[in-house]
Design a protein around this motif. Structure first.
Motif, PDB file in Angstrom:
ATOM      1  N   ILE A 255       0.765  -1.190   0.061  1.00 20.67           N
ATOM      2  CA  ILE A 255       0.027  -0.184   0.098  1.00 20.67           C
ATOM      3  C   ILE A 255       0.956   1.236   0.177  1.00 20.67           C
ATOM      4  O   ILE A 255       0.598   2.270  -0.866  1.00 20.67           O
ATOM      5  CB  ILE A 255      -1.029  -0.025   1.318  1.00 20.67           C
ATOM      6  N   GLY A 256       1.931   1.073   0.679  1.00 20.79           N
ATOM      7  CA  GLY A 256       2.832   2.268   0.885  1.00 20.79           C
ATOM      8  C   GLY A 256       3.612   2.569  -0.491  1.00 20.79           C
ATOM      9  O   GLY A 256       3.650   3.741  -0.853  1.00 20.79           O
ATOM     10  N   THR A 257       3.911   1.586  -1.064  1.00 22.56           N
ATOM     11  CA  THR A 257       4.686   1.654  -2.324  1.00 22.56           C
ATOM     12  C   THR A 257       3.638   2.318  -3.390  1.00 22.56           C
ATOM     13  O   THR A 257       4.123   3.163  -4.414  1.00 22.56           O
ATOM     14  CB  THR A 257       5.246   0.324  -2.934  1.00 22.56           C
ATOM     15  N   GLN A 258       2.342   1.839  -3.467  1.00 20.39           N
ATOM     16  CA  GLN A 258       1.348   2.318  -4.455  1.00 20.39           C
ATOM     17  C   GLN A 258       1.236   3.868  -4.146  1.00 20.39           C
ATOM     18  O   GLN A 258       1.074   4.695  -5.153  1.00 20.39           O
ATOM     19  CB  GLN A 258       0.181   1.608  -4.288  1.00 20.39           C
ATOM     20  N   ARG A 259       0.809   4.187  -2.904  1.00 20.55           N
ATOM     21  CA  ARG A 259       0.783   5.538  -2.602  1.00 20.55           C
ATOM     22  C   ARG A 259       1.844   6.389  -2.858  1.00 20.55           C
ATOM     23  O   ARG A 259       1.770   7.612  -3.366  1.00 20.55           O
ATOM     24  CB  ARG A 259       0.381   5.599  -1.099  1.00 20.55           C
ATOM     25  N   PHE A 260       3.170   6.013  -2.743  1.00 17.90           N
ATOM     26  CA  PHE A 260       4.283   6.675  -2.840  1.00 17.90           C
ATOM     27  C   PHE A 260       4.507   6.900  -4.331  1.00 17.90           C
ATOM     28  O   PHE A 260       5.006   8.006  -5.152  1.00 17.90           O
ATOM     29  CB  PHE A 260       5.479   5.955  -2.298  1.00 17.90           C
ATOM     30  N   SER A 261       4.252   5.906  -5.317  1.00 19.03           N
ATOM     31  CA  SER A 261       4.113   5.954  -6.664  1.00 19.03           C
ATOM     32  C   SER A 261       3.168   7.179  -7.132  1.00 19.03           C
ATOM     33  O   SER A 261       3.599   8.117  -8.074  1.00 19.03           O
ATOM     34  CB  SER A 261       3.872   4.774  -7.278  1.00 19.03           C
ATOM     35  N   GLU A 262       1.945   7.088  -6.748  1.00 19.57           N
ATOM     36  CA  GLU A 262       0.903   8.167  -7.157  1.00 19.57           C
ATOM     37  C   GLU A 262       1.607   9.633  -6.457  1.00 19.57           C
ATOM     38  O   GLU A 262       1.118  10.599  -7.275  1.00 19.57           O
ATOM     39  CB  GLU A 262      -0.363   7.995  -6.435  1.00 19.57           C
ATOM     40  N   LEU A 263       2.109   9.727  -5.515  1.00 19.97           N
ATOM     41  CA  LEU A 263       2.612  10.966  -5.085  1.00 19.97           C
ATOM     42  C   LEU A 263       3.868  11.475  -5.605  1.00 19.97           C
ATOM     43  O   LEU A 263       4.050  12.641  -5.999  1.00 19.97           O
ATOM     44  CB  LEU A 263       3.050  10.786  -3.602  1.00 19.97           C
ATOM     45  N   VAL A 264       4.622  10.429  -6.331  1.00 22.33           N
ATOM     46  CA  VAL A 264       5.837  11.120  -7.100  1.00 22.33           C
ATOM     47  C   VAL A 264       5.136  11.452  -8.487  1.00 22.33           C
ATOM     48  O   VAL A 264       5.708  12.318  -9.052  1.00 22.33           O
ATOM     49  CB  VAL A 264       6.740  10.005  -7.515  1.00 22.33           C
ATOM     50  N   SER A 265       4.312  10.820  -8.884  1.00 24.14           N
ATOM     51  CA  SER A 265       3.731  11.276 -10.218  1.00 24.14           C
ATOM     52  C   SER A 265       2.964  12.704 -10.152  1.00 24.14           C
ATOM     53  O   SER A 265       3.253  13.593 -11.159  1.00 24.14           O
ATOM     54  CB  SER A 265       2.359  10.221 -10.606  1.00 24.14           C
ATOM     55  N   LEU A 266       2.096  12.978  -9.117  1.00 23.79           N
ATOM     56  CA  LEU A 266       1.764  14.169  -8.935  1.00 23.79           C
ATOM     57  C   LEU A 266       2.743  15.023  -8.617  1.00 23.79           C
ATOM     58  O   LEU A 266       2.723  16.366  -9.166  1.00 23.79           O
ATOM     59  CB  LEU A 266       0.916  14.359  -7.442  1.00 23.79           C
ATOM     60  N   GLN A 267       3.830  14.849  -8.010  1.00 23.08           N
ATOM     61  CA  GLN A 267       5.019  15.839  -7.880  1.00 23.08           C
ATOM     62  C   GLN A 267       5.597  16.086  -9.126  1.00 23.08           C
ATOM     63  O   GLN A 267       6.096  17.243  -9.294  1.00 23.08           O
ATOM     64  CB  GLN A 267       5.992  15.273  -6.880  1.00 23.08           C
ATOM     65  N   THR A 268       5.931  15.151 -10.012  1.00 21.90           N
ATOM     66  CA  THR A 268       6.483  15.162 -11.294  1.00 21.90           C
ATOM     67  C   THR A 268       5.448  16.192 -12.235  1.00 21.90           C
ATOM     68  O   THR A 268       6.134  17.034 -12.755  1.00 21.90           O
ATOM     69  CB  THR A 268       6.675  14.082 -12.083  1.00 21.90           C
ATOM     70  N   ALA A 269       4.269  16.128 -12.065  1.00 20.31           N
ATOM     71  CA  ALA A 269       3.164  17.099 -13.008  1.00 20.31           C
ATOM     72  C   ALA A 269       3.375  18.509 -12.527  1.00 20.31           C
ATOM     73  O   ALA A 269       3.601  19.228 -13.221  1.00 20.31           O
ATOM     74  CB  ALA A 269       1.792  16.343 -12.813  1.00 20.31           C
ATOM     75  N   ILE A 270       3.543  18.716 -10.991  1.00 23.97           N
ATOM     76  CA  ILE A 270       3.647  19.874 -10.393  1.00 23.97           C
ATOM     77  C   ILE A 270       4.948  20.665 -10.771  1.00 23.97           C
ATOM     78  O   ILE A 270       5.055  21.845 -11.187  1.00 23.97           O
ATOM     79  CB  ILE A 270       3.396  19.952  -9.114  1.00 23.97           C
ATOM     80  N   GLU A 271       5.759  19.862 -10.949  1.00 21.52           N
ATOM     81  CA  GLU A 271       7.291  20.226 -11.052  1.00 21.52           C
ATOM     82  C   GLU A 271       7.370  20.819 -12.666  1.00 21.52           C
ATOM     83  O   GLU A 271       8.038  21.855 -12.962  1.00 21.52           O
ATOM     84  CB  GLU A 271       8.409  18.955 -11.119  1.00 21.52           C
ATOM     85  N   ALA A 272       6.514  19.928 -13.626  1.00 15.56           N
ATOM     86  CA  ALA A 272       6.640  20.562 -15.120  1.00 15.56           C
ATOM     87  C   ALA A 272       5.958  21.941 -15.030  1.00 15.56           C
ATOM     88  O   ALA A 272       6.457  22.790 -15.948  1.00 15.56           O
ATOM     89  CB  ALA A 272       5.956  19.303 -15.706  1.00 15.56           C
ATOM     90  N   VAL A 273       4.945  21.807 -14.419  1.00 15.62           N
ATOM     91  CA  VAL A 273       3.992  23.342 -14.435  1.00 15.62           C
ATOM     92  C   VAL A 273       4.965  24.297 -13.910  1.00 15.62           C
ATOM     93  O   VAL A 273       5.114  25.485 -14.627  1.00 15.62           O
ATOM     94  CB  VAL A 273       2.690  23.253 -13.842  1.00 15.62           C
ATOM     95  N   LEU A 274       5.651  24.156 -12.753  1.00 19.12           N
ATOM     96  CA  LEU A 274       6.406  25.157 -12.308  1.00 19.12           C
ATOM     97  C   LEU A 274       7.674  25.584 -13.175  1.00 19.12           C
ATOM     98  O   LEU A 274       8.073  26.821 -12.938  1.00 19.12           O
ATOM     99  CB  LEU A 274       6.969  24.840 -10.773  1.00 19.12           C
ATOM    100  N   MET A 275       8.181  24.836 -13.800  1.00 17.25           N
ATOM    101  CA  MET A 275       9.001  24.941 -14.803  1.00 17.25           C
ATOM    102  C   MET A 275       8.986  26.100 -15.875  1.00 17.25           C
ATOM    103  O   MET A 275       9.778  26.814 -16.209  1.00 17.25           O
ATOM    104  CB  MET A 275       9.762  23.668 -15.451  1.00 17.25           C
ATOM    105  N   ILE A 276       7.722  26.279 -16.041  1.00 19.14           N
ATOM    106  CA  ILE A 276       7.203  27.117 -16.861  1.00 19.14           C
ATOM    107  C   ILE A 276       7.286  28.446 -16.390  1.00 19.14           C
ATOM    108  O   ILE A 276       7.845  29.408 -17.118  1.00 19.14           O
ATOM    109  CB  ILE A 276       5.720  27.109 -17.462  1.00 19.14           C
TER     110      ILE A 276
END
Length: 426
Positions: A255-276
């Protein structure tokens, strides 16, 4: 609305396909070494140590050569051609060598993989930064394609590996072929004033041994290296085993691994937006302040993780990384080109950033690993956060103010020359 010029998409494509190779291969390399090559944890660690240590040998030479080449792509082509061999190397070469002798396999794997990744990344970033600056394009806006590549690799890498483990390496080779096409079509208008400012030979100066070694006489170079060692290196060391700490807050590891994977995906998406938006922010606050803010946020994230008592607060702290990485990536290049001699920007980047960071990670990883075992995650996080805080405070007073040196992106002051290698005034 005026669409971005072709160079923007071309340089962005270079970042996308390079970091697509990076993310797909390195994300699954530990699993592949265990499941397909049959290595245990210690042998896998030996391979990664070889990659890190050999990368330290590449980086000083890659930096000097990059500066000597300027807009010429020879070294970038070397990285691309090496990446093209990813599929054949893992299919027919690597496992037989590892089975013959683990030490020989680790060294050969380290020579090859560090040339593409830990050593080659500086070549890729330095060239695109210089070419973007010459084309009056904000580096941070093309760098966001690297974040998009990370998110893309997360989506497709797992499916490919489950279907056929070796497919990810052939996918990397195919991506390298596209990378080569984009590199072939990449153009820089060397007649423009912005290109003249970005060209290492713009003032007729040659990149000599004396000029390169003069970097080590600069007080500001050492303070920049200290900041990277005390913040960016600790950032990476903290992240290495954070998933194991995060999993402790969940009923099961799955469960922790699944949640962490989802969290990293969200982080990456936010990171891409902030790069702009990050280039505009750094132009406003200055690159030095951007680096200091990175240090402060790194302290908050590590210290906060030590005191967090629930998954929500720990997850929110993790999302701070979505701000940290754009801050660091944009600030470091703007600081180097704003304070130092731009003719040596690649050398300074690979030494003060890549080399210093990689060397510190080799040392800190072992120390942190032993501390996790002996005193636990929380106490280790207190120790790491203290290092970050102390170094960040020192850097506030030690680093020069780049806003006194820097011109707006893509502009050249009348009769201006690149910032010379001299100790910048405080």
């Amino acid at each position: 609305m005026k669409l971005p010029k072709w160079n923007f998409w071309n340089f962005g494509g270079l970042f996308f396909f390079y970091f697509l190779i990076w993310a797909v291969v390195l994300a699954f390399l530990p699993i592949w070494l265990k499941e397909q090559a049959g290595l245990d944890a210690g042998q896998t660690g030996l391979v990664f140590s070889a990659i890190s240590l050999i990368a330290l040998c590449y980086q000083p030479f890659f930096g000097v050569i990059s500066d000597k080449l300027g807009f010429r792509k020879n070294l970038f082509w070397f990285v691309v051609c090496a990446a093209l061999l990813m599929g054949p190397f893992f299919t027919w070469v690597f496992i037989p060598i590892l089975q013959f002798n683990i030490w020989v396999g680790a060294i050969i794997g380290g020579i090859y993989l560090s040339a593409v990744f830990q050593g080659g990344v500086g070549v890729v970033e330095a060239y695109i930064e210089r070419a973007s600056r010459a084309s009056s394009i904000e580096y941070g806006r093309v760098r966001l394609f690297g974040s998009i590549a990370g998110a893309t690799a997360t989506l497709i890498g797992g499916m490919m590996y489950l279907a056929n483990p070796i497919s990810i390496f052939w996918f990397a080779s195919a991506s390298a072929a596209v990378l080569g096409i984009l590199l072939r079509t990449a153009k820089v208008d060397t007649s423009s004033s912005a290109a003249a400012a970005a060209d290492p030979a713009s003032d007729g100066g040659e990149i000599t041994k004396e000029r390169v070694f003069s970097i080590f006489k600069l007080r500001n170079f050492w303070f920049l290296s200290l900041l990277i060692v005390g913040t960016a290196s600790v950032y990476d060391v903290f992240d290495q085993q954070f998933p194991n700490y995060y999993n402790q807050f969940f009923p099961t590891t799955a469960i922790g691994t699944q949640r962490f994977s989802e969290l990293v995906s969200l982080q990456t998406a936010i990171e891409a937006v902030l790069m702009i938006f990050m280039p505009w922010i750094i132009n406003k606050i200055g690159a030095k302040n951007g680096l200091i803010l990175f240090g402060i946020l790194t302290f908050v994230r590590i210290f906060g993780s030590a005191v967090a008592t629930d998954t929500i607060s720990l997850s929110l702290l993790r999302l701070i990384a979505a701000v940290e990485m754009p801050l660091l990536l944009v600030s470091i290049f703007k600081y180097i080109t704003g304070v130092f001699d731009v003719r040596l920007s690649a050398t300074i980047y690979l030494l003060a950033f890549n080399f210093a960071k990689q060397a510190a990670i080799v040392i800190f990883s072992s120390i942190a690993g032993n501390m996790y075992t002996n005193i636990g995650f929380q106490n280790t996080y207190y120790f790491l956060s203290a290092i970050v805080l102390v170094i960040t405070i020192i850097s506030i007073f030690g680093l020069s103010n780049d806003k006194k040196h820097r011109s707006p992106v893509g502009t050249v002051q009348p009769n201006s020359k690149p910032n010379m290698v001299a100790s910048p005034k405080m």
